[in-house]
Design an enzyme around this catalytic site. Structure first.
Site, PDB file in Angstrom:
ATOM      1  N   LYS A 110       0.720  -1.110  -0.019  1.00  0.00           N
ATOM      2  CA  LYS A 110       0.058  -0.141  -0.018  1.00  0.00           C
ATOM      3  C   LYS A 110       0.747   1.299  -0.344  1.00  0.00           C
ATOM      4  O   LYS A 110       0.545   2.315  -0.496  1.00  0.00           O
ATOM      5  CB  LYS A 110      -0.982  -0.196   1.254  1.00  0.00           C
ATOM      6  CG  LYS A 110      -1.896  -1.014   1.080  1.00  0.00           C
ATOM      7  CD  LYS A 110      -3.279  -0.532   0.189  1.00  0.00           C
ATOM      8  CE  LYS A 110      -4.296  -1.600   0.150  1.00  0.00           C
ATOM      9  NZ  LYS A 110      -5.018  -1.245  -0.963  1.00  0.00           N
ATOM     10  N   GLU A 132     -10.319   6.011   2.639  1.00  0.00           N
ATOM     11  CA  GLU A 132     -11.118   4.743   3.183  1.00  0.00           C
ATOM     12  C   GLU A 132     -10.100   3.770   3.548  1.00  0.00           C
ATOM     13  O   GLU A 132      -9.244   3.475   3.097  1.00  0.00           O
ATOM     14  CB  GLU A 132     -12.137   4.231   2.075  1.00  0.00           C
ATOM     15  CG  GLU A 132     -11.412   3.356   0.975  1.00  0.00           C
ATOM     16  CD  GLU A 132     -10.298   3.891   0.188  1.00  0.00           C
ATOM     17  OE1 GLU A 132     -10.346   5.118   0.070  1.00  0.00           O
ATOM     18  OE2 GLU A 132      -9.471   3.114  -0.557  1.00  0.00           O
ATOM     19  N   SER A 405       1.758  -9.827  -1.011  1.00  0.00           N
ATOM     20  CA  SER A 405       1.615  -8.363  -0.936  1.00  0.00           C
ATOM     21  C   SER A 405       1.546  -7.740   0.463  1.00  0.00           C
ATOM     22  O   SER A 405       1.630  -6.394   0.654  1.00  0.00           O
ATOM     23  CB  SER A 405       0.292  -8.262  -1.525  1.00  0.00           C
ATOM     24  OG  SER A 405      -0.868  -8.857  -0.810  1.00  0.00           O
TER      25      SER A 405
END
Lengths: 436, 278
Positions: A110, A132, A405
């Site tokens: 991220k 969000e 990830s």
């Protein structure tokens, strides 16, 4: 994918793009997907963002600054790790490599996108970011970048999620962010996005919506992909260095689809590399409790973009389900929808059970606790292992590249309950979360 | 664009009010279908017209209403929880088409896409509907709808906002038929203490971009606000204040009474406005 299908993909690409590369395809449209289905009030801000983004791309100072931050702050390049003990569970003679986005600062891929957008915010002269989050990973990354770059930060999070992910709420607050619980609709990620959009409409002059994945209105799908393509670029070079060849298959989990686009992008124009996205099959696609947009959804418009989504006969959004917070979203990025339709990537469901089995295997064989999202990609690799023998690999051992990830620290409570390590704890199977 | 060749029932109504014996702006009233029930929403729409609403805006309940504030969200949640369907909207349009006011449907776009754009336009026209207001569809994405609206002689009400550039005002005006919906403020639906001070300028700019009629919505809830907006706009759009009248009432009959009272006050406000010559 057979060689024939790869050729079909190439032919389709020629038809669609006049032979241009897939990897640099720009929005707003990806085939019939993408676009901007937003209130007029947001169009000016999206235009401003698109202009600022394209200007930044052309400015070496921007990429230098982002590269410096990634090197000194994120910890890039992230390593490529071969996992032979895990590979034994995939198939005889199959080599498996993990791209270690779990080792980035804040614990997942991220941060790649968040730092890129936060630098753009500075360039646009805005002082406030909103985002969000579901389980909190994107919220934590955004709060981190906001602290680093001195931006006001408000995170919208479904009320249910703030209760289930109290630790991540505290993390965001420690980093100086305001966390707003969203107590309307299904009180989860989808509703947090709605509320962030409402905030953005009202405060667009001063505020940037730091969207966390490759969905939403143009230019988000293209821009967020570009900020994540470093994953695939690095992995490609690392793998070539290590093995002297490209992978036979790339596996990634797909919620909104940002980590998958990030690793796929470097291989889109190599038709011999098979690309696989694994979405959350939840309790099974037939059960109706899943987030399998490709096997259980249909094209439609949600939250600014046209893509595949879970919807009822009328077009009302259906709730999604997954043990993985980050895959639990009713829609998916429009570029994935396009890659699906032109046959360049394949999307398959992985159930909660399969993902948690793969989660345990990686913990036990390699000493790596993956995010439950990433465990879907690992389970996918195990599925692929069964068909690897049929791939024509010119006599080489088949190589599968898996995007790991994120790391699983955030999932320890869920996993402990799942495997019965904690007495009297309910198994949290219905966790909603941000899309990875 | 062949917009001038298609009759606009909403436009004709607004023009008639603007050129009548006592020229005035229109009062446009919003209510969602399915609140408090499907038949109840038809009764409420009729009550609204009898109490002085000139144009009805019927909302199709949607699971993700990003342009709506808390009051309308609550009503819509209730409507969906009760199982309100898209086809119920067409049924309510049919039931109130003879009430004496053009009926526009306000809808988020996925519901129409799912139904089929042309099929929806056909069925809306057959039900006696006047057209669509589309809060999350900009003309750039609306090719199918532009064509379907022409084929079925429906109004296309697109929105403009204080952030719209002159170029976007021009393209939105060109794509609209009936009127252009000017968002008074940057924000979502809901009652506010003041109507955005950018609204009057936006109406002027939208007219300068070629719009024959501009109505103002978002944040208009009280008679004096209605009077203020009616002085410079062709119509005053009220939603949350009407929904609240129904929401706050103990039962349907009290709700209809409260609705009639609220509409009556707003209609009075619109009629009391001192019109600025255009």
């Amino acid at each position: 994918m057979t060689a024939g299908r790869a050729q079909d993909g190439r032919r389709l690409r020629d038809v669609l793009l006049g032979g241009g590369p897939l990897a640099t395809h720009q929005g707003p449209y990806f085939g019939e997907f993408g676009g901007r289905f937003v209130p007029e009030a947001l169009v000016a801000a999206l235009d401003e963002l698109e202009t600022a983004y394209h200007k930044a791309l052309a400015d070496p100072a921007f990429s230098d600054e982002l590269e410096r931050l990634h090197r000194t702050y994120t910890g890039r390049p992230s390593p490529l790790t071969e996992v032979p003990r895990f590979a034994r569970h995939v198939g005889d003679g199959v080599r498996v490599f993990l791209k270690r986005e779990d080792l980035n600062h804040t614990g997942s891929h991220k941060i790649n996108n968040v730092l890129g957008q936060a630098l753009l915010v500075k360039r646009m002269g805005k002082k406030r970011v909103i985002a969000e989050t579901g389980a909190g990973q994107h919220g934590v990354a955004t709060a981190t970048a906001a602290a680093l770059l001195d931006l006001d930060c408000t995170i919208y999070m479904g009320e249910e999620d703030t209760q289930r992910q109290a630790l991540n709420v505290a993390r965001m607050q420690l980093l100086g962010a305001t966390v707003v619980p969203v107590a309307i609709g299904s009180r989860t990620l989808k509703d947090a996005i709605n509320e962030a959009l409402r905030d953005w409409v009202a405060n667009v002059d001063t505020t940037h919506y730091l969207l966390g994945t490759v969905t939403g209105p143009h230019p988000f799908p293209e821009m967020v992909r570009d900020f994540h393509k470093v994953i695939g670029d690095e992995a490609r070079a690392q793998l070539l260095d290590e093995t002297g060849r490209l992978p036979d298959a790339v596996a990634a989990c797909v919620g909104g689809g940002s980590n998958a686009m990030g690793i796929f992008n470097a291989f889109l124009d190599d038709p011999e590399v098979r690309l696989f996205g694994f979405e959350a099959g939840g309790a099974g696609v037939d059960s109706g409790r899943h987030a399998a947009r490709f096997s259980g959804g249909s094209p439609g418009v949600l939250q600014g973009t046209r893509s595949y989504l879970l919807q009822d006969e009328d077009g009302q959004t259906l709730p999604s389900h997954s043990v993985s917070a980050g895959l639990d979203y009713p829609s998916v990025g429009p570029e994935h929808a396009w890659l699906h339709d032109i046959g360049r990537a394949q999307y398959r469901p992985v159930t909660d059970d399969e993902a948690m089995d793969a989660f345990r295997v990686l913990c036990r064989t390699e000493g790596i606790i993956p995010a439950i999202e990433s465990a879907h990609a690992l389970a996918g690799a195990i599925q692929l292992g069964r068909e690897a023998a049929t791939w024509s690999t010119d006599g080489h051992e088949p190589v599968v590249l898996v995007n790991l990830s994120g790391r699983g620290d955030k999932d320890v409570a869920t996993a402990a309950a799942w495997f019965g390590l904690i007495e009297d704890e309910p198994v949290v199977k219905a966790d909603e979360g941000e899309q990875l | 664009m062949s917009t001038t060749q298609v009759r606009s029932s909403t436009g004709e109504r607004l023009d008639a009010l603007a050129t009548g014996e006592s020229p005035r702006a229109a009062l446009v009233g919003y209510l969602p279908v399915g609140f408090p029930s499907v038949p109840g929403s038809a009764r409420a729409a009729r009550t609204m017209v009898e109490a002085g609403v000139d144009v009805v805006e019927l909302g199709m309940p949607y699971s993700d209403p990003v342009m709506d504030g808390p009051v309308i969200q609550r009503a819509v949640d209730h409507a969906l929880a009760q199982g309100t369907r898209v086809r119920d909207t067409l049924r309510v349009v049919e039931q109130i088409a003879d009430a004496g006011a053009p009926v526009l449907v306000m809808t988020y776009w996925n519901l129409v896409l799912r139904y089929g754009v042309d099929a929806y336009a056909r069925d809306l026209a057959a039900a006696g509907g006047a057209g669509l207001i589309t809060p999350d569809l900009v003309p750039d994405e609306a090719a199918q709808w532009l064509a379907a609206a022409d084929d079925h002689a429906l109004d296309r009400v697109f929105l403009v906002a204080p952030s719209s550039t002159p170029e976007r005002l021009a393209s939105t005006v060109a794509a609209s038929r009936g009127f252009v919906y000017a968002a008074s403020t940057m924000g979502v639906t809901g009652e506010r203490t003041t109507v955005g001070d950018r609204a009057e300028q936006l109406v002027a700019d939208t007219r300068a971009a070629g719009a024959p009629r501009v109505c103002v919505g978002l944040g208009v809830s009280r008679p004096e606000q209605a009077a203020q907006v009616a002085a410079y706009a062709d119509g005053v759009i009220v939603g949350s204040a009407l929904v609240r009248a129904l929401l706050d009432a103990p039962d349907e009959s009290a709700g209809l009474d409260a609705l009639a009272t609220t509409v009556g006050g707003l209609a009075e406000g619109v009629r009391s406005a001192r019109r600025v010559a255009r």
